[in-house]
Design a protein around this motif. Structure first.
Motif, PDB file in Angstrom:
ATOM      1  N   GLN A 182       6.226   9.434  70.179  1.00  0.00           N
ATOM      2  CA  GLN A 182       7.226   9.967  71.111  1.00  0.00           C
ATOM      3  C   GLN A 182       7.206  11.487  71.011  1.00  0.00           C
ATOM      4  O   GLN A 182       7.535  12.056  69.978  1.00  0.00           O
ATOM      5  N   SER A 183       6.808  12.160  72.092  1.00  0.00           N
ATOM      6  CA  SER A 183       6.644  13.615  72.064  1.00  0.00           C
ATOM      7  C   SER A 183       7.970  14.362  72.025  1.00  0.00           C
ATOM      8  O   SER A 183       8.045  15.474  71.512  1.00  0.00           O
ATOM      9  N   ALA A 184       9.027  13.758  72.565  1.00  0.00           N
ATOM     10  CA  ALA A 184      10.354  14.393  72.578  1.00  0.00           C
ATOM     11  C   ALA A 184      11.398  13.297  72.771  1.00  0.00           C
ATOM     12  O   ALA A 184      11.087  12.226  73.312  1.00  0.00           O
ATOM     13  N   PRO A 185      12.642  13.527  72.347  1.00  0.00           N
ATOM     14  CA  PRO A 185      13.681  12.497  72.469  1.00  0.00           C
ATOM     15  C   PRO A 185      13.913  12.025  73.908  1.00  0.00           C
ATOM     16  O   PRO A 185      14.320  10.883  74.120  1.00  0.00           O
ATOM     17  N   ASN A 186      13.666  12.911  74.881  1.00  0.00           N
ATOM     18  CA  ASN A 186      13.891  12.536  76.282  1.00  0.00           C
ATOM     19  C   ASN A 186      12.632  12.034  76.974  1.00  0.00           C
ATOM     20  O   ASN A 186      12.590  11.909  78.195  1.00  0.00           O
ATOM     21  N   LYS A 187      11.592  11.759  76.187  1.00  0.00           N
ATOM     22  CA  LYS A 187      10.341  11.210  76.721  1.00  0.00           C
ATOM     23  C   LYS A 187      10.199   9.748  76.295  1.00  0.00           C
ATOM     24  O   LYS A 187      10.545   9.392  75.157  1.00  0.00           O
ATOM     25  N   PRO A 188       9.685   8.890  77.184  1.00  0.00           N
ATOM     26  CA  PRO A 188       9.556   7.481  76.822  1.00  0.00           C
ATOM     27  C   PRO A 188       8.592   7.292  75.659  1.00  0.00           C
ATOM     28  O   PRO A 188       7.531   7.925  75.620  1.00  0.00           O
ATOM     29  N   CYS A 205      13.236   3.827  71.241  1.00  0.00           N
ATOM     30  CA  CYS A 205      13.749   3.388  72.544  1.00  0.00           C
ATOM     31  C   CYS A 205      15.228   3.752  72.697  1.00  0.00           C
ATOM     32  O   CYS A 205      15.652   4.253  73.746  1.00  0.00           O
ATOM     33  N   ASP A 206      16.009   3.510  71.656  1.00  0.00           N
ATOM     34  CA  ASP A 206      17.440   3.824  71.704  1.00  0.00           C
ATOM     35  C   ASP A 206      17.662   5.322  71.908  1.00  0.00           C
ATOM     36  O   ASP A 206      18.561   5.746  72.650  1.00  0.00           O
ATOM     37  N   THR A 207      16.842   6.131  71.224  1.00  0.00           N
ATOM     38  CA  THR A 207      16.948   7.588  71.358  1.00  0.00           C
ATOM     39  C   THR A 207      16.648   8.021  72.798  1.00  0.00           C
ATOM     40  O   THR A 207      17.352   8.850  73.384  1.00  0.00           O
ATOM     41  N   TYR A 208      15.597   7.420  73.366  1.00  0.00           N
ATOM     42  CA  TYR A 208      15.214   7.734  74.754  1.00  0.00           C
ATOM     43  C   TYR A 208      16.309   7.329  75.733  1.00  0.00           C
ATOM     44  O   TYR A 208      16.690   8.095  76.625  1.00  0.00           O
ATOM     45  N   PHE A 209      16.854   6.121  75.575  1.00  0.00           N
ATOM     46  CA  PHE A 209      17.911   5.641  76.461  1.00  0.00           C
ATOM     47  C   PHE A 209      19.135   6.545  76.390  1.00  0.00           C
ATOM     48  O   PHE A 209      19.791   6.811  77.403  1.00  0.00           O
ATOM     49  N   LEU A 210      19.443   7.016  75.181  1.00  0.00           N
ATOM     50  CA  LEU A 210      20.613   7.861  74.978  1.00  0.00           C
ATOM     51  C   LEU A 210      20.438   9.211  75.676  1.00  0.00           C
ATOM     52  O   LEU A 210      21.335   9.680  76.386  1.00  0.00           O
ATOM     53  N   HIS A 211      19.281   9.837  75.478  1.00  0.00           N
ATOM     54  CA  HIS A 211      19.049  11.167  76.054  1.00  0.00           C
ATOM     55  C   HIS A 211      18.892  11.130  77.573  1.00  0.00           C
ATOM     56  O   HIS A 211      19.275  12.075  78.265  1.00  0.00           O
ATOM     57  N   GLN A 254      20.201   8.670  79.443  1.00  0.00           N
ATOM     58  CA  GLN A 254      21.339   7.921  79.970  1.00  0.00           C
ATOM     59  C   GLN A 254      20.869   6.774  80.884  1.00  0.00           C
ATOM     60  O   GLN A 254      21.291   6.638  82.034  1.00  0.00           O
ATOM     61  N   VAL A 255      19.970   5.965  80.339  1.00  0.00           N
ATOM     62  CA  VAL A 255      19.402   4.841  81.088  1.00  0.00           C
ATOM     63  C   VAL A 255      20.359   3.654  81.042  1.00  0.00           C
ATOM     64  O   VAL A 255      20.814   3.251  79.974  1.00  0.00           O
ATOM     65  N   ASP A 256      20.659   3.115  82.215  1.00  0.00           N
ATOM     66  CA  ASP A 256      21.530   1.939  82.283  1.00  0.00           C
ATOM     67  C   ASP A 256      20.853   0.736  81.626  1.00  0.00           C
ATOM     68  O   ASP A 256      19.621   0.613  81.651  1.00  0.00           O
ATOM     69  N   ALA A 257      21.648  -0.157  81.091  1.00  0.00           N
ATOM     70  CA  ALA A 257      21.116  -1.328  80.396  1.00  0.00           C
ATOM     71  C   ALA A 257      20.200  -2.152  81.300  1.00  0.00           C
ATOM     72  O   ALA A 257      19.183  -2.690  80.849  1.00  0.00           O
ATOM     73  N   ALA A 258      20.532  -2.234  82.575  1.00  0.00           N
ATOM     74  CA  ALA A 258      19.726  -3.029  83.505  1.00  0.00           C
ATOM     75  C   ALA A 258      18.341  -2.443  83.735  1.00  0.00           C
ATOM     76  O   ALA A 258      17.422  -3.152  84.145  1.00  0.00           O
ATOM     77  N   ASP A 259      18.190  -1.143  83.472  1.00  0.00           N
ATOM     78  CA  ASP A 259      16.909  -0.469  83.735  1.00  0.00           C
ATOM     79  C   ASP A 259      16.091  -0.209  82.469  1.00  0.00           C
ATOM     80  O   ASP A 259      14.980   0.309  82.543  1.00  0.00           O
ATOM     81  N   GLN A 260      16.628  -0.544  81.317  1.00  0.00           N
ATOM     82  CA  GLN A 260      15.988  -0.152  80.064  1.00  0.00           C
ATOM     83  C   GLN A 260      14.620  -0.804  79.866  1.00  0.00           C
ATOM     84  O   GLN A 260      13.675  -0.146  79.430  1.00  0.00           O
ATOM     85  N   VAL A 261      14.491  -2.083  80.196  1.00  0.00           N
ATOM     86  CA  VAL A 261      13.218  -2.778  79.983  1.00  0.00           C
ATOM     87  C   VAL A 261      12.107  -2.139  80.793  1.00  0.00           C
ATOM     88  O   VAL A 261      11.033  -1.813  80.277  1.00  0.00           O
ATOM     89  N   LYS A 262      12.343  -1.934  82.096  1.00  0.00           N
ATOM     90  CA  LYS A 262      11.281  -1.390  82.940  1.00  0.00           C
ATOM     91  C   LYS A 262      10.973   0.070  82.627  1.00  0.00           C
ATOM     92  O   LYS A 262       9.876   0.551  82.911  1.00  0.00           O
ATOM     93  N   MET A 263      11.911   0.785  82.012  1.00  0.00           N
ATOM     94  CA  MET A 263      11.678   2.187  81.691  1.00  0.00           C
ATOM     95  C   MET A 263      10.758   2.374  80.486  1.00  0.00           C
ATOM     96  O   MET A 263      10.125   3.409  80.338  1.00  0.00           O
ATOM     97  N   ILE A 264      10.680   1.387  79.599  1.00  0.00           N
ATOM     98  CA  ILE A 264       9.834   1.531  78.406  1.00  0.00           C
ATOM     99  C   ILE A 264       8.682   0.533  78.364  1.00  0.00           C
ATOM    100  O   ILE A 264       7.844   0.577  77.468  1.00  0.00           O
ATOM    101  N   ALA A 265       8.615  -0.348  79.375  1.00  0.00           N
ATOM    102  CA  ALA A 265       7.596  -1.395  79.367  1.00  0.00           C
ATOM    103  C   ALA A 265       6.180  -0.832  79.344  1.00  0.00           C
ATOM    104  O   ALA A 265       5.302  -1.343  78.647  1.00  0.00           O
TER     105      ALA A 265
END
Length: 217
Positions: free
Chosen positions: A9-15, A35-41, A43-54
């Motif tokens: 992970q290159s930065a906390p706001n990068k997948p 993944c949790d760090t990325y979602f936090l920075h 602000q990814v909704d729970a419904a979108d979390q899977v597709k954002m890191i897949a």
């Protein structure tokens, strides 16, 4: 011995990215934390979390797992809706590179799905929805058809940067002309001290009328 997977992970706001290899309890924990760090920075909704890191799970076996996970948890026709979003996106007033990067990221979420755009399709999509003021510079540049998507995007980014620099210069010149014009107008209408007539005691006066002159009136 099987090589362990690595969480990158290159930065906390990068997948984050999970490389191919054996997933140990430590790797699984690292992946979850990343993944949790990325979602936090972001602000990814729970419904979108899977597709954002897949797309960050690069092991082919995990890709199969993610396909099953998408089918089980994502809303129906999510891929069709996402593709529609990609196809409907236009550059507008955004910088080309920023817009192109967003489209690539969205398209990456469709990887492995029939709705995914290949490089040629994505280039055509970008080219068709570029802002009008960037179209002519691209046509004049006559970019080669055999450029890779990455090379083509970099060339267009260069053209867009030049366009924005020229626009900023023109705006600066226009603002300077406007300021200069306002100064000239203020100078033109400024009252002159020489135009003000001053009367003082030393100014010559007419003499009094004589008795004969008074009798005439």
């Amino acid at each position: 011995m099987t090589k362990s997977a690595i969480v990158e992970q290159s930065a906390p706001n990068k997948p984050p990215k999970l490389t191919p290899g054996k997933i140990t309890p430590q790797v699984a924990c690292d992946w979850e934390n990343a993944c949790d760090t990325y979602f936090l920075h972001k602000q990814v909704d729970a419904a979108d979390q899977v597709k954002m890191i897949a797309s960050g799970m690069t092991d082919p076996h995990l890709c199969k797992y993610m396909s099953a996970l998408r089918s089980a948890w994502l809303e129906s026709h999510w891929a069709t809706k996402l593709r529609k979003k990609v196809l409907g996106s236009q550059q507008g007033n955004r910088r080309f590179y920023e817009w192109a990067l967003d489209l690539q990221n969205l398209n990456t979420l469709l990887y492995g799905n029939p709705t995914h755009l290949d490089d040629v399709q994505l280039r055509n999509q970008l080219e068709a929805n570029i802002c009008d003021k960037l179209t002519i510079p691209i046509l004049r540049a006559k970019l080669a058809d055999d450029l890779s998507l990455k090379e083509w995007i970099e060339e267009v980014k260069h053209l867009d940067d030049e366009r924005l620099e020229d626009l900023a210069s023109q705006r600066k010149i226009a603002e300077e002309i406007h300021r200069s014009s306002k100064r000239n107008i203020a100078t033109t209408y400024k009252p002159s001290s020489s135009s003000t007539k001053t009367y003082n005691a030393s100014s010559p006066r007419l003499g009094l009328l004589t008795e004969t002159e008074c009798a005439l009136y």
